[in-house]
Design a protein around this motif. Structure first.
Motif, mmCIF file in Angstrom:
data_model
loop_
_atom_site.group_PDB
_atom_site.id
_atom_site.type_symbol
_atom_site.label_atom_id
_atom_site.label_comp_id
_atom_site.label_asym_id
_atom_site.label_seq_id
_atom_site.Cartn_x
_atom_site.Cartn_y
_atom_site.Cartn_z
ATOM 1 N N GLY A 149 -25.039 42.772 36.167
ATOM 2 C CA GLY A 149 -24.207 41.747 35.538
ATOM 3 C C GLY A 149 -24.280 41.887 34.034
ATOM 4 N N HIS A 150 -24.264 40.738 33.327
ATOM 5 C CA HIS A 150 -24.445 40.816 31.879
ATOM 6 C C HIS A 150 -25.398 39.734 31.390
ATOM 7 C CE1 HIS A 150 -20.593 38.175 31.434
ATOM 8 N NE2 HIS A 150 -21.580 37.413 31.045
ATOM 9 N N ILE A 151 -25.906 39.954 30.172
ATOM 10 C CA ILE A 151 -26.756 38.946 29.536
ATOM 11 C C ILE A 151 -26.184 38.623 28.162
ATOM 12 C CG2 ILE A 151 -28.950 39.364 30.713
ATOM 13 C CD1 ILE A 151 -29.792 41.085 28.290
ATOM 14 N N HIS A 202 -16.499 44.472 31.071
ATOM 15 C CA HIS A 202 -16.040 44.089 29.728
ATOM 16 C C HIS A 202 -17.209 44.010 28.745
ATOM 17 C CE1 HIS A 202 -15.032 41.037 26.626
ATOM 18 N NE2 HIS A 202 -13.815 41.558 26.681
ATOM 19 N N HIS A 203 -18.299 43.416 29.159
ATOM 20 C CA HIS A 203 -19.531 43.461 28.359
ATOM 21 C C HIS A 203 -20.727 43.385 29.294
ATOM 22 C CE1 HIS A 203 -18.452 39.147 28.590
ATOM 23 N NE2 HIS A 203 -19.730 38.873 28.521
ATOM 24 N N SER A 204 -21.757 44.127 28.919
ATOM 25 C CA SER A 204 -23.038 44.028 29.622
ATOM 26 C C SER A 204 -24.025 43.255 28.775
ATOM 27 C CB SER A 204 -23.603 45.423 29.925
ATOM 28 O OG SER A 204 -22.813 46.060 30.909
ATOM 29 N N VAL A 219 -29.456 33.082 26.280
ATOM 30 C CA VAL A 219 -28.284 32.203 26.306
ATOM 31 C C VAL A 219 -27.814 32.100 27.752
ATOM 32 C CG1 VAL A 219 -25.980 31.756 25.391
ATOM 33 C CG2 VAL A 219 -27.675 32.902 23.941
ATOM 34 N N HIS A 220 -27.439 33.236 28.351
ATOM 35 C CA HIS A 220 -27.148 33.206 29.788
ATOM 36 C C HIS A 220 -27.216 34.593 30.426
ATOM 37 C CE1 HIS A 220 -22.847 33.988 28.594
ATOM 38 N NE2 HIS A 220 -22.868 34.709 29.691
ATOM 39 N N LEU A 221 -27.272 34.542 31.738
ATOM 40 C CA LEU A 221 -27.290 35.741 32.583
ATOM 41 C C LEU A 221 -26.144 35.575 33.570
ATOM 42 C CD1 LEU A 221 -28.671 38.151 34.135
ATOM 43 C CD2 LEU A 221 -30.256 36.487 35.070
ATOM 44 N N MET A 222 -25.321 36.604 33.756
ATOM 45 C CA MET A 222 -24.162 36.501 34.644
ATOM 46 C C MET A 222 -24.303 37.409 35.865
ATOM 47 S SD MET A 222 -21.002 37.793 35.852
ATOM 48 C CE MET A 222 -21.046 39.373 35.052
ATOM 49 N N VAL A 223 -23.991 36.849 37.029
ATOM 50 C CA VAL A 223 -23.786 37.682 38.219
ATOM 51 C C VAL A 223 -22.368 37.415 38.726
ATOM 52 C CG1 VAL A 223 -26.210 37.897 38.931
ATOM 53 C CG2 VAL A 223 -24.822 35.995 39.817
ATOM 54 N N MET A 260 -18.512 29.420 36.549
ATOM 55 C CA MET A 260 -19.162 28.214 36.052
ATOM 56 C C MET A 260 -20.591 28.564 35.667
ATOM 57 S SD MET A 260 -19.687 25.759 39.396
ATOM 58 C CE MET A 260 -20.489 24.414 38.519
ATOM 59 N N TYR A 261 -21.184 27.714 34.832
ATOM 60 C CA TYR A 261 -22.528 27.963 34.305
ATOM 61 C C TYR A 261 -23.442 26.828 34.749
ATOM 62 C CZ TYR A 261 -20.478 31.215 30.819
ATOM 63 O OH TYR A 261 -19.824 32.245 30.174
ATOM 64 N N ILE A 262 -24.621 27.200 35.223
ATOM 65 C CA ILE A 262 -25.604 26.182 35.619
ATOM 66 C C ILE A 262 -26.946 26.499 34.958
ATOM 67 C CG2 ILE A 262 -24.491 25.684 37.834
ATOM 68 C CD1 ILE A 262 -26.804 27.423 39.100
ATOM 69 N N MET A 270 -27.088 30.255 33.833
ATOM 70 C CA MET A 270 -26.652 31.351 34.693
ATOM 71 C C MET A 270 -25.160 31.189 34.917
ATOM 72 S SD MET A 270 -28.610 33.282 37.216
ATOM 73 C CE MET A 270 -28.006 34.448 38.383
ATOM 74 N N GLU A 271 -24.412 32.247 34.670
ATOM 75 C CA GLU A 271 -22.977 32.255 34.917
ATOM 76 C C GLU A 271 -22.743 32.921 36.262
ATOM 77 O OE1 GLU A 271 -20.729 34.564 32.059
ATOM 78 O OE2 GLU A 271 -18.798 33.862 32.832
ATOM 79 N N PHE A 272 -21.901 32.299 37.072
ATOM 80 C CA PHE A 272 -21.592 32.824 38.403
ATOM 81 C C PHE A 272 -20.075 32.931 38.442
ATOM 82 C CE2 PHE A 272 -20.931 32.645 42.969
ATOM 83 C CZ PHE A 272 -22.082 33.176 43.544
#
Ligand code: FE2
Length: 302
Positions: A149-151, A202-204, A219-223, A260-262, A270-272
């Motif tokens: 994902g990305h951070i 788009h971005h990692s 800030v956040h981690l995305m999966v 959404m972010y939780i 965390m962005e999902f």
């Protein structure tokens, strides 16, 4: 340097049980079936033996990302480039590498003071990812080659940190945003750079200019998942379990992600999401965006 993606993340926790529940029942990851019983908690998202390494400790925080290079030659080359740039690093021992399920790794710090690791050949065990809450698949590319994902990380020195990732780590510029959270017109505001590595995401990595450390050191981690319904089911799990929402559902402008972010048990977000754009970088022109989202992403609203 030829960084291919985010191979793994390490997170420290004061409560392994909280992360077990969060990882499996909210995010929907599988507890890795082929990791040793070493006191850590490991989550699997795809063909990789694990992607999340949760270690017990005294703090609740994101510890570091593990960035992957494609093989031993690229790993040697990475070390040469770090030496040339005068960036100190430490080589992991064979035992430490085995514990991470990689052939080798080095540890270093970026100019913002964040720890990072660079690794080669993470182990793919091909055990099927059987999500305990029925997430059909996490979007990580072919055999995980887009990374997990990305951070987004905060840095007190945006210019130096960006230059390090572009000129030493070999990332490319994708997009830039500038924010004014403070109504004072003299306030210079805060910048946010979106950087890609050698995969179509788009971005990692995103770098956010902030003098203040963020909760949980990130800030956040995305999966990413494969469908809107997967995000909808996630939203239901978040509400059923009364998880704190950071921002409600929305679609980002730059990477098109519907997400959404939780709040995670470590305090970072965390962005999902799903539908993140995938880009061929050979003919790409970096952009500057003036809005984060086409719609939604309201703070604190589910
Ligand atoms: Fe994101």
């Amino acid at each position: 340097m030829d960084i291919r993606g985010l191979a793994y993340v390490t997170i420290e926790t004061t409560d392994i049980g909280k992360w077990r529940k969060f990882g499996t029942e909210i995010i929907g990851m599988m507890e890795s079936p082929n990791m040793p019983d070493d006191g850590n908690l490991y989550f699997k998202l795809d063909e990789y033996q694990y992607r999340f390494r949760i270690i017990p400790g005294k703090q609740d925080r994101f510890v570091l990302p593990g960035w992957e290079v494609p093989g031993e030659e690229a790993f040697e080359q990475a070390q040469k480039e770090l030496k040339k740039a005068g960036v100190p690093f430490k080589k992991g021992t064979a035992k430490e590498a085995a514990a991470r399920c990689v052939r080798g790794f080095i540890s270093l710090k970026d100019p913002g003071g964040h720890e990072i690791e660079i690794c080669w050949n993470p182990k793919l065990d091909y055990a099927p990812m059987i999500s305990p809450v029925g997430v059909p698949r996490f979007e990580t590319g072919y055999h995980g080659d887009m990374g997990l994902g990305h951070i987004a990380v905060a840095t007190p020195c945006l210019k130096e940190t960006r230059e390090f990732y572009l000129n030493v780590m070999g990332f490319g510029q994708t997009d830039y945003m500038h924010f004014h959270f403070n109504p004072d017109p003299k306030d210079p505001g805060q910048g946010l750079h979106f950087l890609h590595c050698n995969n179509p995401r788009h971005h990692s990595l995103a770098l956010f200019e902030d003098k203040n450390p963020h909760p949980g050191n990130l800030v956040h981690l995305m999966v990413e998942v494969e469908s809107l319904d997967d995000v909808g089911h996630f939203m239901d799990r978040v509400h059923q379990n009364k998880i704190d929402v950071v921002t409600g559902l929305g679609r980002h402008t730059n990477d098109k992600m519907v997400s959404m972010y939780i709040k995670t048990p470590a305090g970072f977000a965390m962005e999902f999401g799903f539908d993140g754009v995938q880009i061929d970088w050979s003919n790409y022109t970096p952009t500057e965006s003036s809005a984060t989202s086409h719609w939604g992403h309201r703070w604190g609203q589910g």
